[in-house]
Write a protein that holds these residues in place. Structure first.
Motif, PDB file in Angstrom:
ATOM      1  N   GLY A 117      32.672  41.002  51.501  1.00 50.01           N
ATOM      2  CA  GLY A 117      32.818  42.172  52.368  1.00 50.01           C
ATOM      3  C   GLY A 117      32.533  43.481  51.639  1.00 50.01           C
ATOM      4  O   GLY A 117      32.145  44.469  52.268  1.00 50.01           O
ATOM      5  N   ALA A 135      36.043  43.887  45.999  1.00 49.20           N
ATOM      6  CA  ALA A 135      35.805  42.460  45.714  1.00 49.20           C
ATOM      7  C   ALA A 135      35.848  41.606  46.966  1.00 49.20           C
ATOM      8  O   ALA A 135      36.015  40.390  46.886  1.00 49.20           O
ATOM      9  CB  ALA A 135      36.789  41.947  44.677  1.00 49.20           C
ATOM     10  N   ILE A 180      41.296  37.905  50.689  1.00 50.00           N
ATOM     11  CA  ILE A 180      41.360  36.444  50.848  1.00 50.00           C
ATOM     12  C   ILE A 180      42.783  35.995  51.181  1.00 50.00           C
ATOM     13  O   ILE A 180      42.996  35.157  52.064  1.00 50.00           O
ATOM     14  CB  ILE A 180      40.871  35.736  49.559  1.00 50.00           C
ATOM     15  CG1 ILE A 180      39.405  36.116  49.277  1.00 50.00           C
ATOM     16  CG2 ILE A 180      41.014  34.219  49.685  1.00 50.00           C
ATOM     17  CD1 ILE A 180      38.891  35.689  47.904  1.00 50.00           C
ATOM     18  N   LYS A 181      43.757  36.606  50.496  1.00 48.19           N
ATOM     19  CA  LYS A 181      45.145  36.164  50.715  1.00 48.19           C
ATOM     20  C   LYS A 181      45.620  36.514  52.122  1.00 48.19           C
ATOM     21  O   LYS A 181      46.407  35.785  52.722  1.00 48.19           O
ATOM     22  CB  LYS A 181      46.064  36.777  49.660  1.00 48.19           C
ATOM     23  CG  LYS A 181      45.775  36.232  48.256  1.00 48.19           C
ATOM     24  CD  LYS A 181      46.374  37.112  47.165  1.00 48.19           C
ATOM     25  CE  LYS A 181      45.752  36.806  45.806  1.00 48.19           C
ATOM     26  NZ  LYS A 181      46.070  37.823  44.800  1.00 48.19           N
ATOM     27  N   ALA A 222      36.630  40.978  51.439  1.00 46.15           N
ATOM     28  CA  ALA A 222      37.752  40.972  52.379  1.00 46.15           C
ATOM     29  C   ALA A 222      38.945  40.376  51.644  1.00 46.15           C
ATOM     30  O   ALA A 222      38.782  39.693  50.637  1.00 46.15           O
ATOM     31  CB  ALA A 222      37.398  40.131  53.605  1.00 46.15           C
ATOM     32  N   LYS A 243      44.751  47.327  42.085  1.00 38.57           N
ATOM     33  CA  LYS A 243      45.368  46.075  41.619  1.00 38.57           C
ATOM     34  C   LYS A 243      44.750  44.856  42.274  1.00 38.57           C
ATOM     35  O   LYS A 243      44.779  43.763  41.716  1.00 38.57           O
ATOM     36  CB  LYS A 243      46.883  46.097  41.886  1.00 38.57           C
ATOM     37  CG  LYS A 243      47.610  47.029  40.937  1.00 38.57           C
ATOM     38  CD  LYS A 243      49.105  46.731  40.914  1.00 38.57           C
ATOM     39  CE  LYS A 243      49.801  47.663  39.940  1.00 38.57           C
ATOM     40  NZ  LYS A 243      50.789  48.514  40.609  1.00 38.57           N
ATOM     41  N   LYS A 278      35.740  49.327  37.795  1.00 34.40           N
ATOM     42  CA  LYS A 278      35.753  47.856  37.804  1.00 34.40           C
ATOM     43  C   LYS A 278      35.250  47.282  39.132  1.00 34.40           C
ATOM     44  O   LYS A 278      34.570  46.262  39.161  1.00 34.40           O
ATOM     45  CB  LYS A 278      37.161  47.329  37.503  1.00 34.40           C
ATOM     46  CG  LYS A 278      37.300  45.834  37.740  1.00 34.40           C
ATOM     47  CD  LYS A 278      38.094  45.079  36.725  1.00 34.40           C
ATOM     48  CE  LYS A 278      37.877  43.571  36.956  1.00 34.40           C
ATOM     49  NZ  LYS A 278      38.761  42.703  36.237  1.00 34.40           N
TER      50      LYS A 278
HETATM   51  C1  HXC Z   1      42.350  39.318  47.629  1.00 35.83           C
HETATM   52  C2  HXC Z   1      41.664  39.704  45.483  1.00 35.83           C
HETATM   53  C3  HXC Z   1      40.310  39.629  45.868  1.00 35.83           C
HETATM   54  C4  HXC Z   1      40.032  39.389  47.243  1.00 35.83           C
HETATM   55  C5  HXC Z   1      40.383  40.006  43.762  1.00 35.83           C
HETATM   56  N1  HXC Z   1      41.658  39.940  44.176  1.00 35.83           N
HETATM   57  N2  HXC Z   1      39.541  39.821  44.772  1.00 35.83           N
HETATM   58  N3  HXC Z   1      42.667  39.540  46.354  1.00 35.83           N
HETATM   59  N4  HXC Z   1      41.081  39.236  48.076  1.00 35.83           N
HETATM   60  N5  HXC Z   1      38.791  39.335  47.716  1.00 35.83           N
HETATM   61  C6  HXC Z   1      42.870  40.075  43.357  1.00 35.83           C
HETATM   62  C7  HXC Z   1      43.131  38.855  42.515  1.00 35.83           C
HETATM   63  O1  HXC Z   1      43.776  37.865  43.271  1.00 35.83           O
HETATM   64  C8  HXC Z   1      44.030  39.422  41.434  1.00 35.83           C
HETATM   65  O2  HXC Z   1      45.321  39.579  41.963  1.00 35.83           O
HETATM   66  C9  HXC Z   1      43.443  40.826  41.239  1.00 35.83           C
HETATM   67  O3  HXC Z   1      42.714  41.119  42.410  1.00 35.83           O
HETATM   68  C10 HXC Z   1      42.499  40.903  40.059  1.00 35.83           C
HETATM   69  O4  HXC Z   1      41.504  39.909  40.210  1.00 35.83           O
HETATM   70  P1  HXC Z   1      41.140  38.825  39.077  1.00 35.83           P
HETATM   71  O5  HXC Z   1      40.498  37.685  39.758  1.00 35.83           O
HETATM   72  O6  HXC Z   1      42.326  38.557  38.207  1.00 35.83           O
HETATM   73  O7  HXC Z   1      40.071  39.653  38.229  1.00 35.83           O
HETATM   74  P2  HXC Z   1      38.893  39.070  37.344  1.00 35.83           P
HETATM   75  O8  HXC Z   1      39.351  37.854  36.597  1.00 35.83           O
HETATM   76  O9  HXC Z   1      38.361  40.231  36.579  1.00 35.83           O
HETATM   77  O10 HXC Z   1      37.778  38.561  38.378  1.00 35.83           O
HETATM   78  C11 HXC Z   1      37.108  39.479  39.228  1.00 35.83           C
HETATM   79  C12 HXC Z   1      36.389  38.726  40.385  1.00 35.83           C
HETATM   80  C13 HXC Z   1      37.398  37.824  41.110  1.00 35.83           C
HETATM   81  C14 HXC Z   1      35.220  37.911  39.831  1.00 35.83           C
HETATM   82  C15 HXC Z   1      35.807  39.805  41.313  1.00 35.83           C
HETATM   83  O11 HXC Z   1      38.553  38.602  41.449  1.00 35.83           O
HETATM   84  C16 HXC Z   1      36.887  37.222  42.376  1.00 35.83           C
HETATM   85  O12 HXC Z   1      36.122  36.271  42.338  1.00 35.83           O
HETATM   86  N6  HXC Z   1      37.354  37.711  43.525  1.00 35.83           N
HETATM   87  C17 HXC Z   1      37.040  37.159  44.806  1.00 35.83           C
HETATM   88  C18 HXC Z   1      35.637  37.522  45.220  1.00 35.83           C
HETATM   89  C19 HXC Z   1      35.296  36.932  46.586  1.00 35.83           C
HETATM   90  O13 HXC Z   1      35.304  35.710  46.771  1.00 35.83           O
HETATM   91  N7  HXC Z   1      35.003  37.795  47.549  1.00 35.83           N
HETATM   92  C20 HXC Z   1      34.633  37.364  48.893  1.00 35.83           C
HETATM   93  C21 HXC Z   1      35.834  37.310  49.736  1.00 35.83           C
HETATM   94  S1  HXC Z   1      35.440  36.660  51.313  1.00 35.83           S
HETATM   95  P3  HXC Z   1      46.635  39.135  41.119  1.00 35.83           P
HETATM   96  O14 HXC Z   1      47.738  39.367  42.088  1.00 35.83           O
HETATM   97  O15 HXC Z   1      46.437  37.727  40.715  1.00 35.83           O
HETATM   98  O16 HXC Z   1      46.619  40.102  39.948  1.00 35.83           O
HETATM   99  C22 HXC Z   1      34.813  37.935  52.153  1.00 35.83           C
HETATM  100  C23 HXC Z   1      34.466  37.622  53.555  1.00 35.83           C
HETATM  101  C24 HXC Z   1      33.761  38.748  54.180  1.00 35.83           C
HETATM  102  O17 HXC Z   1      34.659  39.028  51.697  1.00 35.83           O
HETATM  103  C25 HXC Z   1      33.760  38.596  55.631  1.00 35.83           C
HETATM  104  C26 HXC Z   1      33.458  39.872  56.331  1.00 35.83           C
HETATM  105  C27 HXC Z   1      34.264  41.020  55.898  1.00 35.83           C
END
Ligand code: HXC
Length: 260
Positions: free
Chosen positions: A111, A66, A70-71, A68, A26, A62
């Motif tokens: 991450g 995606a 974020i929330k 670490a 999810k 899928k």
């Molecule tokens: C928390 C996340 C998440 C994340 C997705 N979700 N990625 N929650 N942290 N990294 C959650 C969404 O909030 C959403 O929750 C559900 O997963 C489905 O995601 P959607 O965005 O609705 O899906 P979609 O429209 O298909 O888009 C897919 C996506 C997008 C392009 C991958 O989710 C996205 O851009 N995610 C973030 C990617 C990102 O920025 N990653 C880097 C994080 S920073 P709800 O509750 O709304 O259904 C990082 C730092 C690393 O990793 C540092 C070292 C570890």
């Protein structure tokens, strides 16, 4: 051990490949603290299980992961990051002694991309996408995205990925050497397990030495690395598995390795 955010199962004809499924669909397998703690624990269990020769880490069609969570991290302060040693749970993945294979379908972002790069080998599904999108949310890679990625794909491509946040396709990732092979999504896990089985057919002792030697190439200068390799090569001659391997070859039979 009971897991909530990952699933473990044994694969391969001899059940000698340990599979870990990231299982938080999810949230697209966002790598929260609990998930990373469970992953580290599962890796330790496989590492301590002598019947396991290689480990596969995978997600779903899928998302591999995606990033670490974020929330979870958005409210962190600098002091909390330091005091809580934020990301300390991640080091286990790159320190496992047994070979690790990332089988990446879908998104491997932030991450998630870094987690894949901590593994020894990356196999990708044809729809996989890799990226370091941290820049778009006001931060930078924190678990190797600016370091491992640069060593693997070179400065220009790594800069481009880290500064734009743009994703690359499985084909681009293969072309740059980040990914070693691409498969249709539905065959990916099976192929990763076959790779794990092939590795598991060798001496676990020699495999551990070999993995260590390749990793040194990544971490030090060529002279130091060559020295380490030569001495480690010498060390294999102190093992029974070297005697057995070479004897089996000369007797035209399969070796029977005992990790001694
Ligand atoms: C928390 C996340 C998440 C994340 C997705 N979700 N990625 N929650 N942290 N990294 C959650 C969404 O909030 C959403 O929750 C559900 O997963 C489905 O995601 P959607 O965005 O609705 O899906 P979609 O429209 O298909 O888009 C897919 C996506 C997008 C392009 C991958 O989710 C996205 O851009 N995610 C973030 C990617 C990102 O920025 N990653 C880097 C994080 S920073 P709800 O509750 O709304 O259904 C990082 C730092 C690393 O990793 C540092 C070292 C570890």
């Amino acid at each position: 051990t009971q897991y909530e955010m990952i699933k473990k199962d044994l694969a391969g004809e001899k059940k000698n490949v340990g599979v870990i499924h990231l299982n938080r669909p999810k949230a697209l397998n966002a790598l929260c603290r609990q998930l990373m703690t469970e992953l580290s624990q599962a890796l330790t269990e496989y590492e301590n299980d002598a019947s396991i020769g290689a480990i596969v880490i995978t997600g779903n069609e899928k998302a591999f992961a995606a990033g670490a969570d974020i929330k979870e991290m958005m409210g962190n302060t600098y002091a909390e990051c330091i005091i809580g040693n934020f990301l300390a749970d991640w080091t286990k993945v790159s320190n496992v002694r047994k070979p690790t294979i990332a089988a990446v379908n879908g998104y491997a972002l932030g991450g998630g991309c870094e987690l894949a790069m901590m593994c020894d080998i990356i196999y990708a599904g044809d729809k996989a996408k890799f990226g370091q999108p941290e820049i778009a949310i006001g931060t930078i890679p924190g678990a190797g995205g600016s370091q491992r990625l640069t060593r693997v794909i070179g400065k220009s491509k790594a800069m481009e990925m880290c500064l734009t946040g743009n994703m690359i396709t499985a084909e681009e990732a293969e072309r740059t050497g980040m990914v070693s092979k691409i498969f249709p999504a539905d065959q990916l896990l099976n192929e990763a397990v076959k790779l794990g089985e092939k590795i598991s057919s060798h001496s676990p002792l020699t495999v551990a030495l070999c993995k260590e030697a390749v990793n040194v190439a990544y971490e030090t200068t060529l002279q130091e690395g060559l020295r380490f390799e030569r001495r480690t090569f010498h060390a294999t001659f102190s093992t029974k598995d070297q005697k057995e391997g070479m004897k089996a070859f000369s007797e035209k039979r399969a070796p029977n390795f005992t990790s001694e």
